[in-house]
Motif scaffolding. Structure first.
Motif, mmCIF file in Angstrom:
data_model
loop_
_atom_site.group_PDB
_atom_site.id
_atom_site.type_symbol
_atom_site.label_atom_id
_atom_site.label_comp_id
_atom_site.label_asym_id
_atom_site.label_seq_id
_atom_site.Cartn_x
_atom_site.Cartn_y
_atom_site.Cartn_z
ATOM 1 N N PRO A 107 0.861 -1.175 -0.168
ATOM 2 C CA PRO A 107 0.150 -0.075 0.154
ATOM 3 C C PRO A 107 0.975 1.054 -0.061
ATOM 4 C CG PRO A 107 0.307 -0.733 2.424
ATOM 5 C CD PRO A 107 0.964 -1.920 1.120
ATOM 6 N N GLU A 108 0.341 2.186 -0.167
ATOM 7 C CA GLU A 108 1.062 3.630 0.152
ATOM 8 C C GLU A 108 1.221 3.722 1.405
ATOM 9 O OE1 GLU A 108 0.444 8.253 -1.273
ATOM 10 O OE2 GLU A 108 -1.068 7.365 -0.551
ATOM 11 N N LEU A 109 2.471 3.886 1.690
ATOM 12 C CA LEU A 109 3.046 3.937 3.122
ATOM 13 C C LEU A 109 2.980 5.554 3.938
ATOM 14 C CD1 LEU A 109 6.067 1.468 2.546
ATOM 15 C CD2 LEU A 109 3.852 1.093 3.675
ATOM 16 N N PRO A 110 3.011 5.294 5.517
ATOM 17 C CA PRO A 110 2.984 6.508 5.911
ATOM 18 C C PRO A 110 3.837 7.939 5.635
ATOM 19 C CG PRO A 110 3.136 4.851 7.463
ATOM 20 C CD PRO A 110 3.383 4.405 6.292
ATOM 21 N N ALA A 111 5.102 7.582 5.378
ATOM 22 C CA ALA A 111 5.982 8.549 4.832
ATOM 23 C C ALA A 111 5.507 9.108 3.434
ATOM 24 C CB ALA A 111 7.390 8.038 4.848
ATOM 25 N N GLN A 112 5.023 8.171 2.354
ATOM 26 C CA GLN A 112 4.422 8.553 1.188
ATOM 27 C C GLN A 112 3.044 9.525 1.339
ATOM 28 O OE1 GLN A 112 4.293 4.464 -0.003
ATOM 29 N NE2 GLN A 112 5.566 5.087 -1.958
ATOM 30 N N LYS A 113 2.246 9.083 2.286
ATOM 31 C CA LYS A 113 1.022 9.792 2.649
ATOM 32 C C LYS A 113 1.225 11.201 3.143
ATOM 33 C CE LYS A 113 -2.338 6.150 2.983
ATOM 34 N NZ LYS A 113 -3.149 6.540 1.860
ATOM 35 N N ARG A 114 2.123 11.461 4.096
ATOM 36 C CA ARG A 114 2.621 12.604 4.582
ATOM 37 C C ARG A 114 2.934 13.642 3.891
ATOM 38 N NH1 ARG A 114 4.914 9.289 8.953
ATOM 39 N NH2 ARG A 114 7.138 9.726 8.008
ATOM 40 N N ARG A 115 3.850 13.104 2.736
ATOM 41 C CA ARG A 115 4.500 14.096 1.731
ATOM 42 C C ARG A 115 3.395 14.303 0.518
ATOM 43 N NH1 ARG A 115 9.610 11.721 1.615
ATOM 44 N NH2 ARG A 115 11.123 13.267 2.177
ATOM 45 N N HIS A 116 2.240 13.443 0.385
ATOM 46 C CA HIS A 116 0.915 13.804 -0.363
ATOM 47 C C HIS A 116 0.375 14.545 0.213
ATOM 48 C CE1 HIS A 116 -2.390 13.041 -3.014
ATOM 49 N NE2 HIS A 116 -2.974 12.647 -1.931
ATOM 50 N N TYR A 117 -0.212 14.678 1.464
ATOM 51 C CA TYR A 117 -1.024 15.576 2.268
ATOM 52 C C TYR A 117 -0.560 16.761 2.409
ATOM 53 C CZ TYR A 117 -3.567 11.246 3.796
ATOM 54 O OH TYR A 117 -4.298 10.240 3.706
ATOM 55 N N ASN A 167 2.384 18.086 0.189
ATOM 56 C CA ASN A 167 2.710 18.861 -1.015
ATOM 57 C C ASN A 167 1.452 19.028 -2.054
ATOM 58 O OD1 ASN A 167 5.256 18.821 0.085
ATOM 59 N ND2 ASN A 167 5.800 16.885 -1.050
ATOM 60 N N GLU A 168 0.605 18.048 -1.979
ATOM 61 C CA GLU A 168 -0.339 18.464 -2.868
ATOM 62 C C GLU A 168 -1.938 18.755 -2.422
ATOM 63 O OE1 GLU A 168 -0.677 14.797 -5.340
ATOM 64 O OE2 GLU A 168 1.485 14.236 -4.801
ATOM 65 N N LEU A 169 -1.948 18.458 -0.979
ATOM 66 C CA LEU A 169 -3.435 18.973 -0.362
ATOM 67 C C LEU A 169 -3.248 20.090 0.462
ATOM 68 C CD1 LEU A 169 -5.064 15.347 0.656
ATOM 69 C CD2 LEU A 169 -5.100 16.773 -1.424
ATOM 70 N N GLY A 170 -1.945 20.688 0.687
ATOM 71 C CA GLY A 170 -1.624 21.714 1.479
ATOM 72 C C GLY A 170 -1.949 21.647 3.049
ATOM 73 N N LEU A 171 -1.845 20.696 3.505
ATOM 74 C CA LEU A 171 -1.754 20.316 4.869
ATOM 75 C C LEU A 171 -0.703 20.770 5.917
ATOM 76 C CD1 LEU A 171 -4.117 17.472 5.054
ATOM 77 C CD2 LEU A 171 -4.959 19.468 5.044
ATOM 78 N N ALA A 187 -15.067 17.051 -0.011
ATOM 79 C CA ALA A 187 -14.956 17.710 1.074
ATOM 80 C C ALA A 187 -13.502 18.551 1.123
ATOM 81 C CB ALA A 187 -14.627 17.003 2.479
ATOM 82 N N ASN A 188 -13.628 19.924 1.431
ATOM 83 C CA ASN A 188 -12.339 20.547 1.492
ATOM 84 C C ASN A 188 -11.093 19.944 2.356
ATOM 85 O OD1 ASN A 188 -10.445 22.745 3.192
ATOM 86 N ND2 ASN A 188 -11.088 23.689 1.208
ATOM 87 N N PRO A 189 -9.930 19.423 1.831
ATOM 88 C CA PRO A 189 -8.985 19.019 2.709
ATOM 89 C C PRO A 189 -8.688 19.364 4.055
ATOM 90 C CG PRO A 189 -8.263 19.125 0.475
ATOM 91 C CD PRO A 189 -9.656 19.882 0.329
ATOM 92 N N LYS A 190 -8.592 20.825 4.054
ATOM 93 C CA LYS A 190 -8.172 21.235 5.444
ATOM 94 C C LYS A 190 -9.121 21.217 6.531
ATOM 95 C CE LYS A 190 -5.878 23.698 8.278
ATOM 96 N NZ LYS A 190 -4.888 23.064 9.453
ATOM 97 N N ALA A 191 -10.532 21.571 5.940
ATOM 98 C CA ALA A 191 -11.731 21.348 6.630
ATOM 99 C C ALA A 191 -11.872 20.080 7.172
ATOM 100 C CB ALA A 191 -12.970 22.006 6.072
ATOM 101 N N ALA A 192 -11.682 19.056 6.195
ATOM 102 C CA ALA A 192 -11.830 17.462 6.612
ATOM 103 C C ALA A 192 -11.013 17.303 7.716
ATOM 104 C CB ALA A 192 -11.789 16.786 5.454
#
Length: 490
Positions: free
Chosen positions: A313-323, A325-329, A355-360
């Motif tokens: 699966p997509e692993l935690p470090a990959q998800k953190r970067r995705h959130y 860099n791409e979702l602006g969290l 849903a708006n990513p920051k609001a979610a």
């Protein structure tokens, strides 16, 4: 008269972790007995894990799959050819008087994982920690000492062999860690990875994840390592950090006092917050390794390796970067959301539903998390679906309901009430022609407050807004109400 000043020596810690991770297979590594936790003592046993004469071990295929997947997730090189070995040691909880493990040809080597710490400014600080090796082995049984939590001081001991033969992977890090905080974060990231993979529950309280720390200190600038000490008996990430911090201080104090650090194994005493000596450390020669004659070598084909790699699966470090860099969290939000794969999945379904990513992120990490903590639930156990959460967030952003209205209805939403039912008849009043007569009525009913406002007490604007919200049962659009009230008062 000349005076001399003593330059205080600065020290740095050299830390590596050996982590035993119990694999979530239904049966043991070399036999068909159950691996279920919490059974009556000596009920999940069989002739193989008891080491009775005339029995032969057979490798559990799932253990190999889980070990390879963990190695891949840790960026290791997977050995096309590996083997099992016998590790000799004699203790009552080891029925055969040897452990089947891997020595010189482990299943995985030369990997790394990335740890991430967040600094005071909320920015992520990342560091790669090398993985020396990952190998498969069987667990030993469990000794229960009567009258003490360990052998010393007990009146007698009982042995439970339920854990004997439970499959483990041992993951050995490079000595790349430099503080208790880094070590605790490494162990936490390792647990996140095995949980994302589904190969282990990583429960430290049940012994599914056990960390031994190797630690030494040396003067800053010196290349040679100091004498290392191993610390055992830590059952939480905070205990790992506290034990390391204590041991660093103990070793520095001993060196400064002119004492010699002895290579040994020490135990962490949680109550006293200190380490105590357990035994002089064994070396590999003490275990007299030799190839396990009852198990064939392991060969992993390139086709099988590719298949298992594609299942990661997509692993935690990959998800953190995705959130980030791409979702602006923020780095903080990304860490909280990716701590548990079920929370990350819930978040991703919500934003996929609009849903708006920051609001979610705010709803999940704050309001929903507070409810989960209070009720001791997981996010999979609430009736509020991520799609319904997205509907609530969308209603707020479209101005149909206020944030305050949504929070007031959260208890109903969490028990499964649909948004359309929860907010029936509560849509915000956004028509100025409806609000203006109500505002005029409120102003006329409060002449004293109006006079005070016009004499300079502008804080009273909030009073008038509150009265309007009260008369409309909080259905007046707060932003529009503020604008109209200010205009009327002026």
């Amino acid at each position: 008269m000349m005076t001399t000043t003593t330059v205080k020596t600065e020290y740095e810690a050299i830390i590596g972790l050996e982590t035993h991770c119990q694999l979530s297979t239904n049966t043991k590594i070399f036999s068909t007995s159950s691996t279920a936790f919490g059974g009556d003592p000596n009920t999940n046993i069989d002739p193989v894990c008891m080491g009775l004469p005339g029995v032969l071990p057979v490798l559990n295929q799932k253990v190999l799959e889980y070990a390879v997947k963990t190695g891949l997730a840790l960026n290791c090189q997977i050995a096309p050819y590996s083997k099992f070995d016998r590790k000799q040691y004699f203790y009552p909880d080891l029925p055969k008087n040897y452990q089947i493990s891997q020595y010189d040809l482990p299943i995985a080597e030369h990997g790394w994982l990335e740890i991430e710490l967040v600094n005071a400014d909320g920015n992520p600080i990342r560091k790669r920690i090398g993985i020396t090796r990952l190998h498969m082995e069987e667990d030993a049984g469990k000794l229960v000492h009567a009258g003490s939590d360990r052998l010393s001081g007990s009146t007698y001991s009982l042995v439970d062999y339920n854990r004997a033969g439970v499959p483990l992977v041992e993951i050995v890090s490079e000595p790349d860690l430099r503080s208790g905080q880094e070590a605790a974060e490494y162990a936490e990231e390792l647990r996140r990875i095995v949980r994302y993979l589904g190969v282990s529950d990583g429960n430290m309280q049940e012994g599914s994840l056990r960390c031994d720390v190797n630690i030494s200190v040396r003067p800053v600038g010196r290349k040679e390592f100091g004498t290392k000490v191993e610390i055992k008996n830590m059952n939480s990430f905070s205990a790992i950090q506290r034990a390391i911090d204590h041991e660093i201080e103990r070793q520095i104090a001993a060196i400064e006092a002119g004492d010699r650090i002895v290579q040994e194994t020490r135990l962490w005493e949680e109550g006293a917050q200190r380490t105590i000596s357990m035994r002089v450390k064994e070396g590999s020669s003490d275990y007299r390794y030799f190839p396990e004659p009852d198990l064939a070598p392991i060969e992993v084909s390139s086709e099988q390796l590719a298949q298992w790699r594609n299942q990661l699966p997509e692993l935690p470090a990959q998800k953190r970067r995705h959130y980030e860099n791409e979702l602006g969290l923020s780095a903080y939000d990304a860490r909280v959301l990716t701590e548990d794969c079920t929370v990350a999945e819930y978040f991703e379904v919500a934003i996929a539903a609009g849903a708006n990513p920051k609001a979610a992120a705010n709803w999940i990490t704050q309001d929903i998390a507070a409810y989960l903590n209070k009720q001791k639930l997981t996010i999979t156990e609430i009736a509020l679906t991520p799609v319904n959460l997205a509907e609530v967030i969308t209603r707020i952003e479209k101005g149909k309901i206020s944030n305050a209205q949504a929070k007031a209805k959260l208890p109903d939403l969490l028990t499964g009430v649909a948004p359309e039912k929860a907010f029936a008849g509560q849509e915000l009043i956004t028509d100025p022609s409806v609000l203006e007569p109500i505002i005029d009525e409120v102003i006329a009913a409060n002449p004293k407050e109006l006079e005070k406002y016009r004499n300079g007490n502008t804080n009273l604007k909030g009073f008038f807004v509150g009265q309007v919200l009260k008369k409309t049962s909080k259905r007046a659009d707060p932003k529009l109400t503020n604008e109209l009230v200010e205009k009327k008062l002026s």
